[in-house]
Design a protein around this motif. Structure first.
Motif, PDB file in Angstrom:
ATOM      1  N   CYS A  98       0.816  -1.220   0.000  1.00 29.64           N
ATOM      2  CA  CYS A  98       0.000   0.000   0.000  1.00 29.64           C
ATOM      3  C   CYS A  98       0.848   1.267   0.000  1.00 29.64           C
ATOM      4  CB  CYS A  98      -0.899   0.041   1.237  1.00 29.64           C
ATOM      5  SG  CYS A  98      -2.187  -1.205   1.319  1.00 29.64           S
ATOM      6  N   CYS A  99       1.926   1.242   0.782  1.00 28.53           N
ATOM      7  CA  CYS A  99       2.536   2.504   1.221  1.00 28.53           C
ATOM      8  C   CYS A  99       3.969   2.767   0.768  1.00 28.53           C
ATOM      9  CB  CYS A  99       2.490   2.567   2.758  1.00 28.53           C
ATOM     10  SG  CYS A  99       0.832   2.391   3.452  1.00 28.53           S
ATOM     11  N   TRP A 100       4.613   1.813   0.108  1.00 31.74           N
ATOM     12  CA  TRP A 100       6.041   2.003  -0.182  1.00 31.74           C
ATOM     13  C   TRP A 100       6.304   3.240  -1.051  1.00 31.74           C
ATOM     14  CZ3 TRP A 100       8.085   2.276  -5.035  1.00 31.74           C
ATOM     15  CH2 TRP A 100       7.287   1.811  -6.090  1.00 31.74           C
ATOM     16  N   ALA A 101       5.424   3.509  -2.026  1.00 33.03           N
ATOM     17  CA  ALA A 101       5.662   4.646  -2.921  1.00 33.03           C
ATOM     18  C   ALA A 101       5.518   5.973  -2.187  1.00 33.03           C
ATOM     19  CB  ALA A 101       4.706   4.585  -4.108  1.00 33.03           C
ATOM     20  N   LEU A 102       4.547   6.046  -1.270  1.00 33.26           N
ATOM     21  CA  LEU A 102       4.397   7.260  -0.478  1.00 33.26           C
ATOM     22  C   LEU A 102       5.578   7.426   0.477  1.00 33.26           C
ATOM     23  CD1 LEU A 102       0.562   7.165   0.347  1.00 33.26           C
ATOM     24  CD2 LEU A 102       1.751   8.638  -1.307  1.00 33.26           C
ATOM     25  N   MET A 103       6.086   6.327   1.019  1.00 33.69           N
ATOM     26  CA  MET A 103       7.259   6.400   1.891  1.00 33.69           C
ATOM     27  C   MET A 103       8.482   6.890   1.114  1.00 33.69           C
ATOM     28  SD  MET A 103       6.805   5.639   5.126  1.00 33.69           S
ATOM     29  CE  MET A 103       8.293   4.883   5.807  1.00 33.69           C
ATOM     30  N   ALA A 104       8.576   6.502  -0.156  1.00 34.84           N
ATOM     31  CA  ALA A 104       9.719   6.926  -0.973  1.00 34.84           C
ATOM     32  C   ALA A 104       9.734   8.433  -1.185  1.00 34.84           C
ATOM     33  CB  ALA A 104       9.693   6.215  -2.327  1.00 34.84           C
ATOM     34  N   LEU A 105       8.595   9.077  -0.973  1.00 30.96           N
ATOM     35  CA  LEU A 105       8.549  10.537  -1.103  1.00 30.96           C
ATOM     36  C   LEU A 105       9.323  11.236   0.015  1.00 30.96           C
ATOM     37  CD1 LEU A 105       4.866  11.192  -2.234  1.00 30.96           C
ATOM     38  CD2 LEU A 105       6.944  11.140  -3.626  1.00 30.96           C
ATOM     39  N   ALA A 106       9.832  10.466   0.962  1.00 29.08           N
ATOM     40  CA  ALA A 106      10.724  11.048   1.968  1.00 29.08           C
ATOM     41  C   ALA A 106      11.931  11.690   1.306  1.00 29.08           C
ATOM     42  CB  ALA A 106      11.186   9.975   2.949  1.00 29.08           C
ATOM     43  N   PHE A 107      12.317  11.171   0.137  1.00 33.74           N
ATOM     44  CA  PHE A 107      13.451  11.757  -0.584  1.00 33.74           C
ATOM     45  C   PHE A 107      13.082  13.086  -1.239  1.00 33.74           C
ATOM     46  CE2 PHE A 107      14.753   7.132  -1.005  1.00 33.74           C
ATOM     47  CZ  PHE A 107      15.712   7.224  -0.011  1.00 33.74           C
ATOM     48  N   VAL A 108      11.804  13.407  -1.271  1.00 35.54           N
ATOM     49  CA  VAL A 108      11.360  14.710  -1.764  1.00 35.54           C
ATOM     50  C   VAL A 108      11.239  15.691  -0.603  1.00 35.54           C
ATOM     51  CG1 VAL A 108       9.485  15.972  -2.897  1.00 35.54           C
ATOM     52  CG2 VAL A 108      10.150  13.701  -3.729  1.00 35.54           C
ATOM     53  N   GLY A 109      10.561  15.265   0.452  1.00 36.08           N
ATOM     54  CA  GLY A 109      10.369  16.141   1.603  1.00 36.08           C
ATOM     55  C   GLY A 109      11.551  16.208   2.539  1.00 36.08           C
ATOM     56  N   GLY A 110      12.447  15.222   2.440  1.00 32.54           N
ATOM     57  CA  GLY A 110      13.585  15.156   3.351  1.00 32.54           C
ATOM     58  C   GLY A 110      13.369  14.052   4.378  1.00 32.54           C
ATOM     59  N   THR A 111      14.322  13.142   4.492  1.00 29.44           N
ATOM     60  CA  THR A 111      14.149  12.009   5.394  1.00 29.44           C
ATOM     61  C   THR A 111      14.198  12.408   6.864  1.00 29.44           C
ATOM     62  OG1 THR A 111      16.533  11.532   5.268  1.00 29.44           O
ATOM     63  CG2 THR A 111      15.096  10.351   3.739  1.00 29.44           C
ATOM     64  N   MET A 112      14.609  13.624   7.152  1.00 26.01           N
ATOM     65  CA  MET A 112      14.639  14.096   8.539  1.00 26.01           C
ATOM     66  C   MET A 112      13.588  15.183   8.786  1.00 26.01           C
ATOM     67  SD  MET A 112      16.826  12.178   9.896  1.00 26.01           S
ATOM     68  CE  MET A 112      16.959  12.952  11.499  1.00 26.01           C
ATOM     69  N   ASN A 113      12.605  15.248   7.912  1.00 24.05           N
ATOM     70  CA  ASN A 113      11.557  16.265   8.017  1.00 24.05           C
ATOM     71  C   ASN A 113      10.382  15.686   8.803  1.00 24.05           C
ATOM     72  OD1 ASN A 113       9.396  18.052   7.572  1.00 24.05           O
ATOM     73  ND2 ASN A 113      10.211  18.670   5.587  1.00 24.05           N
ATOM     74  N   LEU A 114      10.268  16.061  10.062  1.00 24.11           N
ATOM     75  CA  LEU A 114       9.222  15.505  10.915  1.00 24.11           C
ATOM     76  C   LEU A 114       7.827  15.934  10.461  1.00 24.11           C
ATOM     77  CD1 LEU A 114      10.636  15.761  14.546  1.00 24.11           C
ATOM     78  CD2 LEU A 114      10.614  13.798  13.012  1.00 24.11           C
ATOM     79  N   LEU A 115       7.713  17.121   9.910  1.00 21.25           N
ATOM     80  CA  LEU A 115       6.416  17.583   9.418  1.00 21.25           C
ATOM     81  C   LEU A 115       5.936  16.694   8.287  1.00 21.25           C
ATOM     82  CD1 LEU A 115       4.181  19.704   9.607  1.00 21.25           C
ATOM     83  CD2 LEU A 115       5.471  21.095   7.966  1.00 21.25           C
ATOM     84  N   TRP A 116       6.856  16.375   7.362  1.00 19.40           N
ATOM     85  CA  TRP A 116       6.490  15.455   6.275  1.00 19.40           C
ATOM     86  C   TRP A 116       6.107  14.098   6.836  1.00 19.40           C
ATOM     87  CZ3 TRP A 116       8.280  10.651   5.126  1.00 19.40           C
ATOM     88  CH2 TRP A 116       7.761  10.072   3.968  1.00 19.40           C
ATOM     89  N   MET A 117       6.881  13.585   7.766  1.00 20.57           N
ATOM     90  CA  MET A 117       6.602  12.267   8.336  1.00 20.57           C
ATOM     91  C   MET A 117       5.218  12.217   8.958  1.00 20.57           C
ATOM     92  SD  MET A 117      10.160  11.270  10.250  1.00 20.57           S
ATOM     93  CE  MET A 117      11.732  11.787   9.583  1.00 20.57           C
ATOM     94  N   GLY A 118       4.889  13.234   9.755  1.00 25.40           N
ATOM     95  CA  GLY A 118       3.598  13.265  10.410  1.00 25.40           C
ATOM     96  C   GLY A 118       2.454  13.336   9.402  1.00 25.40           C
ATOM     97  N   GLY A 119       2.615  14.180   8.383  1.00 21.30           N
ATOM     98  CA  GLY A 119       1.582  14.292   7.362  1.00 21.30           C
ATOM     99  C   GLY A 119       1.395  13.008   6.579  1.00 21.30           C
ATOM    100  N   ALA A 120       2.513  12.364   6.230  1.00 13.89           N
ATOM    101  CA  ALA A 120       2.429  11.105   5.489  1.00 13.89           C
ATOM    102  C   ALA A 120       1.785  10.014   6.330  1.00 13.89           C
ATOM    103  CB  ALA A 120       3.825  10.671   5.040  1.00 13.89           C
ATOM    104  N   MET A 121       2.092   9.985   7.617  1.00 13.81           N
ATOM    105  CA  MET A 121       1.487   8.995   8.510  1.00 13.81           C
ATOM    106  C   MET A 121      -0.037   9.162   8.550  1.00 13.81           C
ATOM    107  SD  MET A 121       1.931   8.491  12.626  1.00 13.81           S
ATOM    108  CE  MET A 121       0.910   9.951  12.924  1.00 13.81           C
ATOM    109  N   VAL A 122      -0.494  10.403   8.665  1.00 14.21           N
ATOM    110  CA  VAL A 122      -1.937  10.667   8.692  1.00 14.21           C
ATOM    111  C   VAL A 122      -2.573  10.239   7.372  1.00 14.21           C
ATOM    112  CG1 VAL A 122      -3.694  12.467   8.785  1.00 14.21           C
ATOM    113  CG2 VAL A 122      -1.766  12.524  10.378  1.00 14.21           C
ATOM    114  N   LEU A 123      -1.932  10.581   6.253  1.00 12.46           N
ATOM    115  CA  LEU A 123      -2.471  10.233   4.947  1.00 12.46           C
ATOM    116  C   LEU A 123      -2.579   8.720   4.782  1.00 12.46           C
ATOM    117  CD1 LEU A 123      -3.341  10.812   2.050  1.00 12.46           C
ATOM    118  CD2 LEU A 123      -0.910  10.959   1.429  1.00 12.46           C
ATOM    119  N   MET A 124      -1.510   7.986   5.130  1.00  5.66           N
ATOM    120  CA  MET A 124      -1.525   6.535   4.962  1.00  5.66           C
ATOM    121  C   MET A 124      -2.524   5.867   5.902  1.00  5.66           C
ATOM    122  SD  MET A 124       2.499   5.641   4.153  1.00  5.66           S
ATOM    123  CE  MET A 124       3.209   6.611   5.498  1.00  5.66           C
TER     124      MET A 124
END
Length: 258
Positions: A196-222
Motif C-alpha cells: 500500500c505505502c512504499w511509494a508514499l514512503m519513498a517521497l521522503a526523498f522529496v520532503g527530506g528524510t529528517m523532516n518531521l512535518l512530512w513524516m507526520g503528514g504522510a502517517m496521517v495520509l496513509m
C-alpha cells in the motif's frame, strides 16, 4: 458498556507498550534532527553521543545512522497505521492479554525493517551520486519529478488497490489466514501494508528524510487511506495531486523559474 470495554482494552499492558514504543520512536527521530547547537548543549548521555547519533553522512560510514533513522521512521509512521488491524485482532482473541499480539506486531514490523534496509541502500546510492543533500532531500529536479510521478501513478495501480482492500477489511484478512498463526499473519499483514505505502514512503526523498512535518503528514495520509469510507474517497485525488505536482516541477524547471 461498549465505551468502558474500549477504555479497558486500550489500558491493557500490550497496548500501553505499543503506545510507548511509537512515542519513543518519534522522540528519537526528533532527537536525530535537532540542530547542532542544541545537540551540543545536550547533557543526557553527553553531547558526543547525540552528535554521533544525529550526524547523517552520505558515505558508508553513515550507513548505520541512516538505517537507524529509516527503522525508526518505519516504526513511528507505520505502526499507527496498523491500529485498526491490531484492534480487530484484539477483538478476535477476546482476551485482555491479546494472545499473539506481540508476534503479530513483530512480524508486521519485521517487514518494514526489511524496507528500512532497502531504503538505506537507496539513500546511500542517491547521496553518492550527488542527488540528495545530507538531510536526505532531493537536490535534483528530475529525481523529484520522477518520485512524485511514480507515487502518483501507483495510486491508480491494481496492486495498490488489492493491498488497500485487505488493509481496509482486517476482519476478513484474519479470517482468511487464521490457520497461519499470528507471526505469519503479521508478516503477511506487513507485506500487504508495504504494498500500500512504499511509494508514499519513498517521497521522503522529496520532503527530506529528517523532516518531521512530512513524516507526520504522510502517517496521517496513509492511515486515512486504510479506512474504508475515507480511503475510497482520497486515494485517487492524492494520485492526481502528486501527478500535477510532478508536472509543475518539470514545467518550472523547463521554464527556468526554479
Amino acid at each position: 458498556m461498549q465505551l468502558a470495554s474500549g477504555l479497558r482494552k486500550i489500558r491493557a499492558p500490550h497496548w500501553l507498550g505499543f503506545y510507548a514504543g511509537v512515542i519513543l520512536a518519534w522522540v528519537l527521530l526528533y532527537a536525530m534532527q535537532l540542530p547542532p547547537d542544541l545537540i551540543a548543549a545536550a547533557n543526557l548521555y553527553g553531547a558526543e553521543f547525540w552528535e554521533a547519533l544525529c550526524r547523517i553522512e552520505p558515505g558508508l560510514a553513515g550507513a548505520p545512522n541512516i538505517f537507524l533513522m529509516w527503522a525508526l521512521m518505519s516504526a513511528a509512521m507505520m505502526a499507527p497505521t496498523a491500529f485498526p488491524a491490531l484492534a480487530t485482532w484484539d477483538d478476535l482473541v477476546q482476551s485482555a492479554h491479546a494472545s499473539g499480539f506481540g508476534l503479530l506486531l513483530g512480524g508486521y514490523l519485521l517487514v518494514w525493517l526489511g524496507f528500512a534496509v532497502l531504503a538505506t541502500g537507496a539513500q546511500l546510492a542517491l547521496a553518492s551520486g550527488g542527488l540528495l543533500n545530507p538531510l536526505g532531500e532531493s537536490v535534483n529536479i528530475w529525481l523529484t519529478a520522477f518520485l512524485l510521478a511514480g507515487a502518483g501513478i501507483y495510486q491508480f495501480s491494481t496492486l495498490k488497490d488489492a493491498c488497500l482492500s485487505k488493509c481496509r477489511r482486517p476482519l476478513t484478512f484474519f479470517m482468511q489466514h487464521w490457520d497461519e498463526g499470528p507471526w505469519r499473519m503479521g508478516l503477511r499483514l506487513g507485506a500487504v501494508c508495504l504494498g500500500c505505502c512504499w511509494a508514499l514512503m519513498a517521497l521522503a526523498f522529496v520532503g527530506g528524510t529528517m523532516n518531521l512535518l512530512w513524516m507526520g503528514g504522510a502517517m496521517v495520509l496513509m492511515t486515512l487511506e486504510k479506512l474504508p469510507a475515507i480511503g475510497a474517497i482520497i486515494t485517487r485525488p492524492v494520485g492526481y495531486g502528486l501527478l500535477a505536482t510532478s508536472a509543475a516541477v518539470v514545467i518550472f524547471e523547463l521554464g527556468g523559474w526554479t
